[in-house]
Structure formats: structure tokens, C-alpha cells
Design a protein around this motif. Structure first.
Motif, short mmCIF file in Angstrom:
data_model
loop_
_atom_site.label_atom_id
_atom_site.label_comp_id
_atom_site.label_asym_id
_atom_site.label_seq_id
_atom_site.Cartn_x
_atom_site.Cartn_y
_atom_site.Cartn_z
N TRP A 7 -5.22 35.57 45.25
CA TRP A 7 -4.71 36.32 44.28
C TRP A 7 -5.30 37.83 44.23
CZ3 TRP A 7 -1.46 36.06 40.44
CH2 TRP A 7 -1.37 37.03 39.49
N MET A 8 -6.46 38.03 44.58
CA MET A 8 -6.84 39.46 44.90
C MET A 8 -5.89 40.26 45.89
SD MET A 8 -9.39 39.65 43.00
CE MET A 8 -10.03 41.18 43.36
N GLY A 9 -5.25 39.55 46.82
CA GLY A 9 -4.02 40.30 47.53
C GLY A 9 -2.82 40.64 46.64
N VAL A 10 -2.65 39.62 45.67
CA VAL A 10 -1.41 39.67 44.89
C VAL A 10 -1.63 41.14 43.99
CG1 VAL A 10 -0.08 39.08 42.85
CG2 VAL A 10 -0.65 37.30 44.89
N ARG A 11 -3.01 40.92 43.51
CA ARG A 11 -3.40 42.05 42.71
C ARG A 11 -3.47 43.58 43.24
NH1 ARG A 11 -8.41 44.51 41.63
NH2 ARG A 11 -8.85 45.41 39.77
N ALA A 12 -4.01 43.41 44.45
CA ALA A 12 -4.06 44.78 45.23
C ALA A 12 -2.54 45.21 45.42
CB ALA A 12 -4.96 44.60 46.52
N ALA A 13 -1.62 44.37 45.82
CA ALA A 13 -0.32 44.98 46.16
C ALA A 13 0.33 45.24 44.82
CB ALA A 13 0.60 43.60 46.40
N ALA A 14 0.05 44.70 43.63
CA ALA A 14 0.54 45.22 42.28
C ALA A 14 0.00 46.66 41.78
CB ALA A 14 0.44 44.16 41.33
N LEU A 15 -1.31 46.60 42.25
CA LEU A 15 -1.91 48.06 41.78
C LEU A 15 -1.39 49.28 42.75
CD1 LEU A 15 -5.53 47.03 41.07
CD2 LEU A 15 -4.08 47.99 39.65
N ALA A 16 -1.26 48.87 43.86
CA ALA A 16 -0.60 49.99 44.80
C ALA A 16 0.66 50.22 44.43
CB ALA A 16 -0.54 49.26 46.36
N ARG A 17 1.46 49.59 43.59
CA ARG A 17 2.87 50.05 43.25
C ARG A 17 2.78 50.47 41.67
NH1 ARG A 17 6.16 45.89 42.41
NH2 ARG A 17 7.98 47.08 43.02
N PHE A 18 1.55 50.49 41.16
CA PHE A 18 1.48 50.75 39.56
C PHE A 18 1.80 52.33 39.61
CE2 PHE A 18 -0.28 51.47 35.60
CZ PHE A 18 0.03 50.51 34.87
N GLY A 19 2.43 52.43 38.60
CA GLY A 19 2.76 54.02 38.31
C GLY A 19 3.92 53.89 37.09
N GLU A 20 4.72 55.02 36.94
CA GLU A 20 5.71 55.32 35.96
C GLU A 20 6.54 54.38 35.78
OE1 GLU A 20 7.43 59.19 35.61
OE2 GLU A 20 5.43 60.32 35.97
N ASN A 21 6.96 53.56 36.59
CA ASN A 21 7.93 52.45 36.84
C ASN A 21 7.46 51.25 35.99
OD1 ASN A 21 9.65 53.96 37.97
ND2 ASN A 21 9.26 53.25 40.10
N ASN A 22 6.22 51.03 35.63
CA ASN A 22 5.81 50.16 34.71
C ASN A 22 6.07 50.13 33.33
OD1 ASN A 22 3.68 50.00 37.39
ND2 ASN A 22 3.76 47.89 36.55
N ILE A 23 6.64 51.23 32.87
CA ILE A 23 6.87 51.44 31.45
C ILE A 23 8.29 52.01 31.47
CG2 ILE A 23 4.58 51.64 30.53
CD1 ILE A 23 5.18 54.80 30.25
N ARG A 24 8.87 51.79 30.33
CA ARG A 24 10.12 52.33 29.96
C ARG A 24 10.37 53.82 30.36
NH1 ARG A 24 13.09 47.78 27.61
NH2 ARG A 24 11.49 46.04 27.00
N THR A 25 11.57 54.24 30.37
CA THR A 25 11.97 55.69 30.55
C THR A 25 11.88 55.87 28.69
OG1 THR A 25 13.26 55.50 32.37
CG2 THR A 25 13.61 57.56 30.86
N GLY A 26 11.16 57.19 28.71
CA GLY A 26 11.02 57.88 27.39
C GLY A 26 9.79 57.18 26.50
N ALA A 27 9.27 56.22 27.12
CA ALA A 27 7.76 55.70 26.40
C ALA A 27 6.78 56.70 26.99
CB ALA A 27 7.38 54.18 26.91
N PRO A 28 5.68 56.92 25.87
CA PRO A 28 4.51 57.60 25.97
C PRO A 28 3.71 57.29 27.32
CG PRO A 28 4.62 57.05 23.65
CD PRO A 28 5.77 56.29 24.64
N LEU A 29 3.41 58.11 28.27
CA LEU A 29 2.82 57.67 29.50
C LEU A 29 1.40 56.95 29.08
CD1 LEU A 29 3.36 60.71 31.92
CD2 LEU A 29 4.08 58.31 32.22
N ALA A 30 0.92 57.38 28.01
CA ALA A 30 -0.50 56.87 27.75
C ALA A 30 -0.21 55.21 27.35
CB ALA A 30 -1.04 57.35 26.22
#
Length: 797
Positions: A524-547
Motif C-alpha cells: 500500500w505504501m507504493g500505491v500511496r506514493a504513486a498517488a501522492l506523486a500525481r497529486f495536484g490541481e487535478n484532484n479537485i474540480r475546475t473552479g473549486a477553491p484551491l484550498a
């Protein structure tokens, strides 16, 4: 007519009532009643003196706060009750069913009855008496705090509230009578204050809290239902009473199993239709596509009943229009809303004399689907293109199917089976973590949750509901079911073995996955690392507050917390089973030394700076919360004011892990097991290793170094806490104090290190007065279970 004439002298004006109450004087049914609209009174006609019936209360309209716990549909207390009369007094008496004499001798039964207290629930005054029947004014009885609302609000520190009779009245739409049950509902208002924050968040005004309470009088079934003796290996709940009619040579406590009544039309057939199928009804308030998922998941149980020899014995349908969910005649699945995240649960109304389940009542929290949706957002980073990735909804609905099956399972009599995840997801009665793999380096959710009932669930239903041919040795047949399951690797362990932080079984836990908890943590730590490596603006909808990225980051950053809890159980772990004498099981087996050390290394790897330090690109994306988006307890606690605090997040995560490693119960087992076998790791070895990977490593530069410092402080303070823990054994404290002294000597050799100087000052203060030293806690992490929750309106405490 003579009784009616007498009634009319007491009730001179009986006007027409709303459609729910027939337009005549007497509403016939199990307990006939009269509605006096002009006075707003309800009168009961009592006449079945000394006959047992079931009385229970419920809360059809609740408060809407999981923290308070007074949910819509919540069942209250239930009692075997009877009417007793003395002069003009009519008493509603609750029998004490915990202590009995299963004897035909009335004197023996009476001796037990007189030895233990009963409870008079209410006393009425007879207004009219005729032909053995009595008319009583039951208004005050029904318009009371039968559910303990005031006590609950006070216990939850939400204010001091008392029933306001001027704002309470009968709710006639749900006040009805039937031949075998009487249902009365009332709108009840409580006034007082000052309202606590949970209550303020869900009420229009904190000065008045209005709910609805329901009262049910139910005819008890006949006593032909056959009790089934409880077996702790079976997966069923236990109902217990003390039987003073048992021979001295036998235990006085009797254990039996709660079950629905289910009988074959053809008892001799291997597979038969049921005389009366078990039918559940789904709340029409659940919208599509949720409704379809809930129906499908709940219907999985038909597979288990087919395996037990029944055809078409279990059905799930929509609740008929106008049906009352609190009516004992309906097994219901309710879709319940709250302002914040919360549990779903399955309850039941049972006949305590036999364990026969009369009504299954499931509460499903409506935020569950949104919570899994959030987990999917955190893993998939799905908003690279316009639109919504269908995989998120598919995963969420898959979890709802499993959830519906799980909670219905409780109402069929089944307990949690937390070892099932180690046996290829063998039971819906486990708490499942989503199974996520990596496909082309990206998280894949296509098999996140199991589909269909589990193999253990078929075993349990077969054990609990099988109807055997006449002449069959039932106990032998039931043992055979469990023995055959064990040979297939299917066993049962439940809450007491999984929930305590210091519990020992390496395969029994909530929200874990995999046959081996250590292997799964590493994976699972490998899955977590892969997901964190891709984490960014694409994890929330367009127009949503970045916070809002922090909302999605929390379940991903802490996604390993449950598997850590599972893997750490191998450290001073003990395999065991619910062994009965003569059943051939191995009672206990300490986890092998190599596996214990492997587990420790896997767990300690999760607190390394390279694991806990967030990428700079992610930190830069998370600004303070904008207006209208307050911080909630579902977010990380910050030491930096309004700005996102990546060090505090790491400190919280490390504290969760280290607290598990130095749990006083685990520490005591480490001392014991090492004393029994010197090859096994002892407490000194574990603490040495903890300090080795936190303090005794080269200092890292930059933010990783600050995370490293935070983890070091967490390690030291948790070990200090163990040294003064009142629940820790003397030897645990002795070993721990020695390890702290050894660390002090090591730190003394590093005079130029500010971090070493701080560690020494902490140890010095601790050694001066360990009990008086105020050891600061790491920032409390966001709540974990139920996993992946999203709060809507709950401010910080």
C-alpha cells in the motif's frame, strides 16, 4: 355498548380526527384507544391483565448530528411488559428477563421473579372500569421523554434541556392500530440551553429542540420458536440470561442466538420454499442510483439463504407508500441524513424470551457515498479533463452495496468478522478497505470492493438458519458446519479481538486488506506514493477553491493508517481462535520472531522523512481557506496559523504510528514473550530500534529535516508517556526508563546539535518529576473511522 356509554361520560366530546385516525370513537386494535381531539388527549382501553407483550420506543425524527447520536429511526429500549391493576391504579410493568427459571413449577418461577427487581414504567389512574376493562388517560405517558433526549443532550455537553409539554402533541399521521400491534407517535419539544455547538449547528434555534417519539405495543409471538444455543465460533451475536432452574452440574448462564423465524415448507427437502420469507423494505427516500445499489447489496443475502437450503426465502422490496418505518411489521433499511460524517448500523427488535428477531432496522448514513467519492478523488486525480470520471461513482456505489449487505447482516443476527479480510474478503461483515492496485503506475479501482456475499456469510447463515430433519443430532450437525468451514480456512473473530489499540491477533483488524498485513502495508505504501506523486490541481474540480485540496489530501496522506494498525499487531502478536475443548483448534501461537521484526521494520518505515514530507509542488498549491469555507475537524491541525502546515501533518501521522508501537499492552507482551523465548524481540529491542530510526540517523536538510525533528520529538514523548503510564507494568516502565537514559547518554555526545539540546532538556524535565511534567501532544489527526469522511458544517472544538 355499556363500556362505550361509560366512556362517553368521561369523554363528552369526541370530534372527528385526521385521516390517520378513523372517524369514530374507538380505534380498535391490539390496545384499543380513544382520541379526544378537543382536549388533545389519548385514552387507552386496558384489559389483558397479566399477559406479556412487547413494549419499545423509537425515534422516527431525530436531531441530525452524529456526535449527539440521536438519529432518525433510532431504536430505544424494549421490554417484555404487562398490565397490572390494583384498585384504581393501572401499572405498566417491565419484566426482568435477565433472570429466569425455565421450569414448569410456578413456585420455582415465582421465587426467581421475586428475587430480582422489575420496573414499573408508568402508573395510570383508571377513569372508567367495566367488565374487566379499564379506560386510562395515557396522554402524559406518550408525551414524555421516553427516549432519554434530555439526558443524552446533557451527557454530550449540549446544554440542559427539559420537556416542554406546551410545545408537545400527538402526531396523528403515525398513530395507528392493528390487530397485533399498536403504534403511537408524538411530537416532543425540549427547551433550555445554552446549546452546545453540535446542537446549534442542526437546529433553527438552540432554545428549542423538537423531535418525534414513537411507542409500540406488540403482541409477542408464540413460544414454538426454537432457541439455538450460542456458539462463539458461529459468527452470531449472543443473547444471555441466567436460568436458576438449571441443575447444579450445569452453568447457570444460558447463551442463545438471535435469529428470524424461518421454516421450510418441506422440512425434509434439501432445498425448500419458506413458509414465510424474510422481507426487508428500503426507504424510498434513497434516490437513484443509490437506491439501486442498496437494493442489490441487501439482496445478496438471498445467496446465503440458498446455500442454507431455502429458495426465495429472503427478499428486499421498496417500502409501501404510507407504511410506517417504525412499525414492527416491517424490516426496514433507512437512508438517514446527518450534518457530519457518521456510522451506519443495524439494530433489531427481538423477543428476549427466545431470541426471535421481530424487526430488523438498518440505518445507513447518507454521506457514505460522498465519503468514498472523496477517497476516489484523492487516488485518481480525475479532473484533468472536463466532466466527472465514472470510476469514482462506480467505486462509491460498490461500497454502498457492501454497506447495505453488512448492516442487514447485523439485523439477521450476525456480528463483525474482522478476520475475513485475511481470507480473500470472505465476509461482508468485515470493514473493507478499498482494494487498489497500480496499473501503468496509476491507481486502479476496478476491484475496490467485493461483489456478492462472502463465503463465510454463507457458512454463518447455514449455521444459524438451517432446519434439520427430525431425528438429526442438531449439535453435531452445527459443529460439522463450523468444522467444514475451518478446513476451508474460514473462521470468525470479532470486535473484542480487533478494536483495542493493543490487540494482538495479526490477522484481525478493521479496514485492513490482504492475507498478510505486513505485505499489504508494504504494497500500500507504493500505491500511496504513486498517488501522492500525481497529486495536484487535478484532484479537485475546475473552479473549486484551491484550498479544498487539503480536504482531498487528508484521506490520501493518511491512507496507510489502518494498515499500520493491522501490521503492528504482529509485534508481540498472538494467533488464537475461539477454541472449544475437543474441536481440534490450536489455542494460541506467538507470531514468529522473524515476522515480528519484519512487521516492526515495515511500520517504522512509514515514519521516515522521505515518506512523510510532502512535495514542495503540493504545499505551494494549498492557500489558506477562503471566506465561506471554514476549517473543520476533517483537516490537519496547524501550528502555523491560517497557512497549511506540512510539518504538523507529518507529526500527526508519526504520532499515530508510534503510539501503536509503544502501546502499554503491546509492551507488556513484548516483555512476557521475550521472557518465555529469548529469540523473540523484547521491549528493549523495539525501543532501541525506534530511537535508532528517529534520533540516531544523519540529519536531513531542508523540510525533510524539520519533519525528522518533529518525528524525533513524537518518538521521545511517546516513550516518556509509556514510562509513566499507570496501565504499564512495573517491568515495562523499568525497561522504558533505561532506554530513555541510554538515549540521554547518546545525546550528550552531540553538544553542537540544537535538536540534541532540546531532547536533553525534555529528558531532564522528565527525570525531575515524570508525573508532573506536561508532555505536549502531537497535533490530533483528523478522525479516521469511518474511513474517508467529509464534514459539512462542524467547526473546530
Amino acid at each position: 355498548m355499556r363500556f362505550l356509554a361509560l366512556a362517553l361520560t368521561v369523554l363528552p366530546i369526541l370530534t372527528a380526527a385526521p385521516p390517520a385516525v378513523p372517524k369514530n370513537l374507538r380505534v380498535d386494535g391490539f390496545v384499543p384507544y380513544y382520541w379526544q381531539e378537543a382536549e388533545g388527549k389519548l385514552w387507552l382501553e386496558v384489559g389483558r391483565w397479566g399477559q406479556d407483550f412487547l413494549y419499545y420506543t423509537s425515534l422516527p425524527a431525530g436531531i441530525g448530528s452524529n456526535d449527539i447520536g440521536l438519529d432518525r429511526g433510532q431504536l430505544g429500549g424494549s421490554f417484555v411488559a404487562r398490565w397490572e391493576r390494583s384498585g384504581n391504579k393501572v401499572l405498566l410493568v417491565a419484566a426482568n428477563t435477565d433472570y429466569r427459571a425455565d421450569s414448569r413449577d410456578p413456585a420455582e418461577r415465582q421465587a426467581v421473579k421475586d428475587s430480582f427487581a422489575e420496573s414499573v414504567i408508568w402508573g395510570f389512574e383508571a377513569a372508567v372500569q367495566d367488565d374487566g376493562r379499564v379506560l386510562v388517560d395515557a396522554t402524559a405517558f406518550f408525551l414524555r421523554d421516553a427516549h432519554g433526549i434530555g439526558e443524552t443532550l446533557q451527557a454530550q455537553k449540549q446544554g440542559s434541556y427539559h420537556l416542554d409539554s406546551s410545545r408537545s402533541a400527538f402526531y396523528l399521521a403515525r398513530t395507528k392500530n392493528f390487530p397485533k400491534n399498536t403504534e403511537v407517535e408524538a411530537t416532543i419539544t425540549f427547551t433550555g440551553g445554552p446549546a452546545g455547538r453540535f446542537l446549534r449547528s442542526v437546529t433553527p434555534t438552540g432554545g428549542a429542540v423538537t423531535v418525534r417519539m414513537h411507542h409500540s405495543f406488540v403482541e409477542l409471538p408464540d413460544l414454538t420458536f426454537q432457541k439455538r444455543e450460542f456458539d462463539p465460533r458461529s459468527g452470531f451475536f449472543d443473547m444471555t440470561y441466567v436460568d436458576y432452574a438449571t441443575p447444579v452440574s450445569e452453568p447457570v448462564a444460558r447463551h442463545f442466538t438471535p435469529r428470524h423465524r424461518l421454516e421450510k415448507k418441506d422440512p425434509t427437502a434439501a432445498v425448500s420454499e419458506a413458509v414465510k420469507p424474510i422481507v426487508y423494505y428500503l426507504d424510498p427516500g434513497a434516490p437513484e442510483p443509490i437506491r439501486g445499489a442498496l437494493l442489490e447489496g441487501a439482496r445478496w443475502w438471498s445467496q446465503a439463504f440458498e446455500a442454507a437450503g431455502y429458495r426465495n426465502a429472503f427478499r428486499v422490496e421498496m417500502l409501501p407508500e404510507g407504511a410506517d418505518p417504525m412499525d414492527v411489521r416491517y424490516n426496514v433499511i433507512q437512508w438517514v441524513h446527518r450534518s457530519t460524517r457518521g456510522w451506519s448500523y443495524g439494530s433489531s427488535v427481538s423477543d428476549p424470551r427466545t431470541g426471535e428477531i421481530l424487526k430488523g432496522h438498518v440505518t445507513l448514513g447518507s454521506l457514505r457515498v460522498r465519503q468514498d467519492f472523496l477517497i476516489a478523488e484523492s487516488l485518481l486525480a480525475p479532473y484533468a479533463t472536463a466532466g466527472t470520471d465514472p470510476r469514482m461513482l462506480e467505486m462509491s456505489l460498490a461500497r454502498l452495496r457492501q454497506l447495505a449487505a453488512h448492516e442487514v447482516g447485523h439485523t439477521l443476527g450476525l456480528g463483525h468478522n474482522y478476520i475475513a479480510s485475511a481470507h480473500d474478503r470472505a465476509s461482508v461483515m468485515d470493514y473493507p478497505h478499498p482494494w487498489v492496485t497500480l496499473k501503468n503506475g496509476q491507481p486502479d479501482l476496478s476491484d475496490a470492493y467485493a461483489k456478492g456475499i462472502g463465503e463465510w456469510d454463507k457458512v454463518a447463515i447455514t449455521w444459524g438458519y438451517s432446519q434439520f430433519n427430525p431425528g438429526t443430532d442438531e449439535k453435531k450437525a452445527l459443529n460439522g458446519i463450523i468444522d467444514a468451514a475451518r478446513q476451508r480456512g474460514l473462521t470468525f473473530l470479532t470486535d473484542q479481538d480487533a478494536r483495542p489499540a493493543g490487540s494482538a491477533h495479526p490477522e484481525t483488524h478493521l479496514w485492513d486488506s490482504g492475507a498478510n498485513a505486513v505485505d499489504e502495508l508494504n504494497r500500500w505504501m507504493g500505491v500511496r506514493a504513486a498517488a501522492l506523486a500525481r497529486f495536484g490541481e487535478n484532484n479537485i474540480r475546475t473552479g473549486a477553491p484551491l484550498a479544498l485540496l487539503e480536504d482531498v489530501l487528508v484521506p490520501l496522506y493518511l491512507s496507510h493508517r489502518y494498515q499500520v494498525e493491522a501490521a503492528v499487531k504482529s509485534v508481540a502478536g498472538l494467533r488464537y481462535s475461539y477454541t472449544l475443548r475437543g474441536d481440534g483448534q490450536t489455542p494460541t501461537q506467538i507470531v514468529a520472531a522473524a515476522e515480528q521484526r519484519r512487521a516492526l521494520e515495515a511500520v517504522l518505515a512509514t515514519i521516515q522523512p522521505e515518506v512523510l514530507t510532502l512535495p514542495e509542488a503540493v504545499i505551494k498549491l494549498i492557500p489558506p481557506r477562503p471566506a465561506g469555507f471554514d476549517r473543520t475537524r476533517e483537516l490537519f491541525r496547524h501550528r502555523t496559523g491560517l497557512t497549511f502546515d506540512p510539518v504538523a501533518a507529518a507529526e500527526s501521522a508519526a504520532d499515530m504510528t508510534i503510539d501503536l508501537v509503544v502501546n502499554p499492552q503491546r509492551a507488556a507482551r513484548l516483555v512476557e514473550y521475550h521472557a518465555r523465548d529469548a529469540a523473540l524481540p523484547g521491549l528493549a529491542e523495539v525501543l532501541d530500534r525506534l530511537f535508532a530510526v528517529t534520533w540516531k540517523v544523519p540529519e536531513k536538510p531542508g523540510l525533510a529535516g524539520e519533519v525528522q525533528h518533529a518525528v524525533q520529538y513524537v518518538a521521545l514523548r511517546n516513550v516518556m508517556n509509556l514510562a509513566v503510564d499507570d496501565e504499564a507494568s512495573g517491568q515495562v516502565r523499568a525497561v522504558t526508563l533505561l532506554e530513555i537514559r541510554k538515549l540521554k547518554n547518546w545525546l550528550r555526545a552531540r553538544p553542537g546539535s540544537a535538536n540534541a539540546a532540546f531532547g536533553l532538556s525534555e529528558i531532564a524535565a522528565f527525570e525531575k518529576d515524570p508525573k508532573q511534567m506536561k508532555l505536549p501532544k502531537a497535533p490530533e489527526p483528523p478522525p479516521g473511522m469511518p474511513i474517508g469522511m467529509a464534514a459539512l458544517s462542524c467547526d473546530w472544538e
